[in-house]
Design a protein around this motif. Structure first.
Motif, PDB file in Angstrom:
ATOM      1  N   GLU A 107      29.696  82.473 -16.226  1.00 13.08           N
ATOM      2  CA  GLU A 107      28.268  82.728 -16.004  1.00 13.08           C
ATOM      3  C   GLU A 107      28.017  83.202 -14.575  1.00 13.08           C
ATOM      4  OE1 GLU A 107      24.418  79.881 -15.886  1.00 13.08           O
ATOM      5  OE2 GLU A 107      25.460  79.962 -17.813  1.00 13.08           O
ATOM      6  N   ILE A 108      27.252  84.264 -14.460  1.00 14.03           N
ATOM      7  CA  ILE A 108      26.842  84.800 -13.163  1.00 14.03           C
ATOM      8  C   ILE A 108      25.326  84.764 -13.104  1.00 14.03           C
ATOM      9  CG2 ILE A 108      26.830  86.820 -11.656  1.00 14.03           C
ATOM     10  CD1 ILE A 108      29.575  85.641 -11.904  1.00 14.03           C
ATOM     11  N   LYS A 122      28.215  89.203  -6.502  1.00 13.83           N
ATOM     12  CA  LYS A 122      28.206  88.636  -7.852  1.00 13.83           C
ATOM     13  C   LYS A 122      28.798  89.620  -8.872  1.00 13.83           C
ATOM     14  CE  LYS A 122      24.321  85.528  -6.948  1.00 13.83           C
ATOM     15  NZ  LYS A 122      24.954  84.246  -7.340  1.00 13.83           N
ATOM     16  N   ALA A 126      31.877  89.084 -11.427  1.00 13.39           N
ATOM     17  CA  ALA A 126      31.743  89.371 -12.856  1.00 13.39           C
ATOM     18  C   ALA A 126      32.857  90.301 -13.318  1.00 13.39           C
ATOM     19  CB  ALA A 126      30.376  89.986 -13.146  1.00 13.39           C
ATOM     20  N   VAL A 136      31.274  87.354 -20.030  1.00 15.00           N
ATOM     21  CA  VAL A 136      30.452  86.969 -18.877  1.00 15.00           C
ATOM     22  C   VAL A 136      28.987  86.940 -19.301  1.00 15.00           C
ATOM     23  CG1 VAL A 136      29.686  87.596 -16.557  1.00 15.00           C
ATOM     24  CG2 VAL A 136      32.079  87.924 -17.202  1.00 15.00           C
ATOM     25  N   LEU A 138      25.341  86.970 -18.026  1.00 12.85           N
ATOM     26  CA  LEU A 138      24.486  87.260 -16.881  1.00 12.85           C
ATOM     27  C   LEU A 138      23.148  86.561 -17.083  1.00 12.85           C
ATOM     28  CD1 LEU A 138      25.143  91.102 -16.411  1.00 12.85           C
ATOM     29  CD2 LEU A 138      26.449  89.170 -15.503  1.00 12.85           C
ATOM     30  N   GLY A 211      31.474  81.616 -10.789  1.00 14.60           N
ATOM     31  CA  GLY A 211      31.209  81.724 -12.232  1.00 14.60           C
ATOM     32  C   GLY A 211      31.590  80.491 -12.981  1.00 14.60           C
TER      33      GLY A 211
END
Length: 217
Positions: A107-108, A122, A126, A136, A138, A211
């Motif tokens: 997770e970003i 970021k 990612a 990923v 977002l 992340g």
């Protein structure tokens, strides 16, 4: 005296037939191949032509390998001389690796008014996760009165997806859920990934801290 033991077989109550879950059990090889002739491929991938099945089996066994049916619906069926045990091992390893990486979602998190420096940091993280085969997520969180201008947040997410398009693609459009916008990005196949950022300056520890793991939606 009557036999007190239940008879074998049948669909009696409480009897369960064990199902064969081996995905390789139905692949015919060696003497399980009953058709008279097959098209044979050598261990190196060369076409050996159409041979009598018995001769093809002997060719394989003479070099300590197996004759494995790889295209049963062809006319005649196509078989390859190979090490079947090694093939099964490599396929199982490949699928276990795919399953392991597919279950990991990173997770970003962005903000609506994120500075360019933080934004690209970021994105580099990612891209690193996508390069490892991770999905990923977002996420963009709105703060206070920012909810009155959600278009700013959507613009940030659109920009992020554009920057990452060489590494992955969104599973769906970015969606507003409560006070945040979410979108899941799936990595492209390894041979189609085109990194955009220089990742050499990011240590593994920094990337993992950025992340966190996220549950799949």
């Amino acid at each position: 005296m009557a036999n007190s033991f239940p008879s074998a077989g049948g669909n009696r109550p409480g009897h369960y037939q064990r199902r064969n879950t081996d995905p390789f059990a139905n692949i015919r090889r060696n003497h399980r191949i009953k058709i008279p002739q097959v098209r044979v491929i050598s261990p190196e991938g060369k076409q050996l032509g159409i041979l009598d099945t018995s001769k093809a089996i002997n060719l394989a066994l003479e070099v300590g390998l197996d004759l494995v049916e790889v295209a049963p619906n062809a006319t005649p069926p196509v078989c390859r001389i190979m090490d079947f045990g090694k093939y099964v091992y490599e396929e199982q390893k490949k699928h276990s690796n795919v399953k392991a990486t597919a279950s990991k979602i990173k997770e970003i998190e962005f903000t609506a008014r994120i500075a360019d420096g933080d934004f690209f940091t970021k994105l580099r993280h990612a891209e690193q996760f996508l390069s490892h085969g991770n999905k990923v997520k977002l996420r963009l969180k709105f703060r206070g009165r920012e909810m009155a201008h959600t278009e700013i947040g959507f613009a940030v997410m659109k920009r992020a997806l554009t920057e990452l398009e060489g590494m992955g693609h969104p599973d769906s459009e970015a969606k507003l859920m409560g006070k945040q916008i979410n979108v899941m990005v799936t990595p492209h196949p390894p041979n189609k990934r085109k990194p955009k950022f220089d990742l050499e300056g990011d240590s593994a520890e920094e990337v993992e801290e950025e992340g966190g793991d996220a549950e799949q939606e």
